[in-house]
Design an enzyme around this catalytic site. Structure first.
Site, PDB file in Angstrom:
ATOM      1  NE  ARG A   1     -10.854 -10.061  -1.990  1.00 48.26           N
ATOM      2  CZ  ARG A   1     -11.163  -9.140  -2.895  1.00 48.26           C
ATOM      3  NH1 ARG A   1     -11.480  -9.495  -4.132  1.00 48.26           N
ATOM      4  NH2 ARG A   1     -11.199  -7.863  -2.584  1.00 48.26           N
TER       5      ARG A   1
ATOM      6  CE  LYS B   1      -3.876  -1.905   2.677  1.00 47.43           C
ATOM      7  NZ  LYS B   1      -4.920  -1.702   1.668  1.00 47.43           N
TER       8      LYS B   1
HETATM    9  N1  BES Z   1      -8.043  -3.907   4.453  1.00 47.82           N
HETATM   10  C1  BES Z   1      -8.254  -3.455   3.120  1.00 47.82           C
HETATM   11  C2  BES Z   1      -9.571  -2.711   2.942  1.00 47.82           C
HETATM   12  C3  BES Z   1      -9.713  -1.426   3.696  1.00 47.82           C
HETATM   13  C4  BES Z   1      -9.463  -0.223   3.088  1.00 47.82           C
HETATM   14  C5  BES Z   1     -10.162  -1.431   4.997  1.00 47.82           C
HETATM   15  C6  BES Z   1      -9.633   0.964   3.777  1.00 47.82           C
HETATM   16  C7  BES Z   1     -10.331  -0.244   5.689  1.00 47.82           C
HETATM   17  C8  BES Z   1     -10.063   0.944   5.075  1.00 47.82           C
HETATM   18  C9  BES Z   1      -8.246  -4.657   2.170  1.00 47.82           C
HETATM   19  O1  BES Z   1      -7.463  -5.726   2.553  1.00 47.82           O
HETATM   20  C10 BES Z   1      -7.716  -4.176   0.870  1.00 47.82           C
HETATM   21  O2  BES Z   1      -6.580  -3.818   0.818  1.00 47.82           O
HETATM   22  N2  BES Z   1      -8.553  -4.173  -0.145  1.00 47.82           N
HETATM   23  C11 BES Z   1      -8.172  -3.743  -1.437  1.00 47.82           C
HETATM   24  C12 BES Z   1      -8.715  -4.727  -2.439  1.00 47.82           C
HETATM   25  C13 BES Z   1      -8.178  -4.562  -3.812  1.00 47.82           C
HETATM   26  C14 BES Z   1      -6.700  -4.889  -3.852  1.00 47.82           C
HETATM   27  C15 BES Z   1      -8.946  -5.453  -4.747  1.00 47.82           C
HETATM   28  C16 BES Z   1      -8.749  -2.355  -1.654  1.00 47.82           C
HETATM   29  O3  BES Z   1      -9.851  -2.076  -1.188  1.00 47.82           O
HETATM   30  O4  BES Z   1      -8.072  -1.540  -2.273  1.00 47.82           O
HETATM   31 MN    MN Z   2      -5.445  -5.501   1.886  1.00 43.09          MN
END
Ligand code: BES
Ligand code: MN
Ligand code: ZN
Length: 490
Positions: free
Chosen positions: A340, A266
């Site tokens: 997931r 990230k």
């Molecule tokens: N933990 C994150 C989602 C999240 C984002 C929770 C902001 C709380 C606040 C999750 O694991 C994630 O990174 N999701 C990605 C999915 C994508 C790579 C398909 C996302 O939402 O960008």
């Molecule tokens: Mn994630």
């Protein structure tokens, strides 16, 4: 754990008003009728209370708002808080009143003269929920001081109504503490230890270690944690308060103690917020605590998948293919879509072992749900209208925002992989729905199932009705209510 402020209920003693230290609370509405407590305060203060109630200021207040008269003449208290509340206040107004008072309290004692208020237990619940601060890491913080004495009629009845509400507040406090905790403090190990301690409440708690998870074939869950020094774990919490032969409700939580994104790392800005990526597991833990504390007459099993998503030479790579406990293979396109991968194995295990009457998973799963619904509603996905509507009703009753989202074959199709049974992402479009579709592939037969995407509601940057900034405990009250509405025997 952050302790609830003690709230006790007593017979009305008008003489206590003049001598009480700290804050004194009375209730009033614009009808001009004062109860005995308010009348006494007005007399001690030589009519100041009535002047306030007749003022424009009071007229403009909403039900549940409070206003303060400081250092009142004729009283030992440092302040009198006057709450505008109709005698037949509804639940939301009563809780709002409690929250208003909690915000004013500081650390001093409070005497609440609740003479004519109906729903006083709900006022107490609102107070308890809002009187929360996460101070574990503030060296200047003193242990929280002060207590609340509520004087009211029908003390036994109010007490009986308040007890289960305080159990919910305790559960929500646990959820908030877990969700607020930094990832160097709340590791997979310390998380599991805290849950194991709940066996003292009558929960049966088991911790499955990496070797156990390998034996079970949880290749999907395990790949997420394989780059971290912290071992992956699954914790199973059983509450058997219902009939012996009744199938349990299964609650399943995403417990990513920190989500760096892994190799699909990230951006730095805001990454610290990913300490809350175990929020789903936090809610499951809090609900289990509440059910145990109030002795719920239902069978509920809570399962949490605890992992840390880190980049390292041992981390799972984009392009890797893993095999889930179900046996389906998954092409990991993006290591940041890790929630997931954790949930699918825990869901499969829950169904395999417990054949639950229904299954509800909670996860801070997608940023896309925040784009869609913001911070006031969780995304609700379900394969069963009866269960889903029951949940939506429970959430509405508890003032916890929840909004149903669609599922469908067209979304599922986006998960097709060239080399494996599926990939773990479906592209940018409908990101929350394709995540839910991925999970639905791990629902057995027509087991009633709800997926709650709580990424937007688990932790917030501005206060909500019953919570300060930070972790909210969203979902503890709604799920507790769903259990009592649908699964309790009496
Ligand atoms: N933990 C994150 C989602 C999240 C984002 C929770 C902001 C709380 C606040 C999750 O694991 C994630 O990174 N999701 C990605 C999915 C994508 C790579 C398909 C996302 O939402 O960008
Ligand atoms: Mn994630
Ligand atoms: Zn995540």
């Amino acid at each position: 754990m952050t302790q609830l402020t003690p709230i006790t209920f007593h017979e009305i003693d008008i003489e206590a008003i003049a001598t009480a230290t700290g804050r004194v609370v009375v209730f009033a509405d614009t009808d001009g009728k004062l109860d005995t407590g308010a009348r006494r305060v007005n007399k001690l203060m030589r009519g100041a209370l009535l002047r306030l109630i007749e003022s424009d200021r009071f007229e403009q207040m909403k039900a549940g708002d409070a206003v303060t008269l400081a250092f009142p003449v004729g009283m030992a208290a440092e302040a009198v808080d006057i709450v505008r509340l109709p005698r037949n206040a509804d639940q939301t107004q009563a809780r709002a009143a409690g929250a208003s008072l909690a915000k004013l309290r500081g650390q001093v004692d409070v005497l609440v003269m609740a003479g004519a208020v109906r729903r006083i237990a709900e006022v107490a619940y609102g107070f308890a929920m809002r009187d929360y601060a996460f101070e574990d890491h503030k060296t200047s913080a003193k242990p929280r001081a002060g207590e609340v004495r509520v004087m009211c009629g029908k003390v036994d009845e109010v007490q009986a109504a308040a007890a289960p509400l305080m159990a919910i507040a305790e559960g929500a406090f646990m959820t908030r503490d877990l969700t607020n905790a930094p990832a160097n403090v709340l590791t997979t190990t310390t998380f599991a230890e805290q849950l194991a301690e709940m066996s003292a409440l009558g929960l049966k708690v088991e911790v499955l270690e990496e070797a156990d998870l390998e034996k079970l074939g949880m290749g999907s869950l395990l790949c997420v944690g394989q780059g971290s020094a912290s071992p992956s774990k699954v914790v199973v919490m059983q509450w058997n308060g219902g009939a012996k032969d009744a199938k349990p409700l299964a609650l399943i939580g995403k417990g990513v103690v920190f989500d760096t994104g892994g190799i699909s790392i990230k951006p730095a800005a805001g990454m610290e917020d990913m300490t809350m990526d175990m929020g789903g597991a936090g809610v499951v833990s809090g609900v289990m605590r509440s059910l145990a504390l109030r002795g719920a007459k239902a069978n509920v099993v809570g399962l949490v998948g605890l992992v840390e998503n880190m980049p390292s030479s041992t981390a799972v790579r984009p392009g890797d293919v893993v095999t889930s406990m179900k046996g389906d293979t998954i092409e990991v396109i993006n290591t940041d879509a890790e929630g997931r991968l954790v949930l699918c194995d825990v869901m499969w295990y829950a169904q395999d072992r417990f054949a639950p009457a229904a299954m509800i998973d909670l996860a801070t799963l997608t940023g896309a749900i925040i784009i869609g619904l913001g911070h006031d509603n969780a995304g609700v996905f379900s394969n069963n209208d009866v269960l889903c509507n029951a949940f939506l009703k429970a959430a509405q009753t508890e003032g916890e925002g929840a909004w149903r989202m669609p599922l469908g074959q067209c979304y599922d199709d986006l998960l097709k992989s060239r080399i494996a049974d599926m990939k773990n992402v479906g592209g940018r479009a409908a990101g929350s729905i394709t995540a839910a579709q991925f999970l639905q592939r791990f629902v057995k037969g027509d087991t009633p199932w709800i997926h709650l995407d709580i990424a937007g509601v688990a932790s917030v940057k501005s206060e909500t009705a019953l919570a300060p900034v930070g972790a909210t405990g969203w979902g503890v009250a709604a799920l507790n209510r769903l259990v009592s509405d649908m699964y309790e025997t009496e």
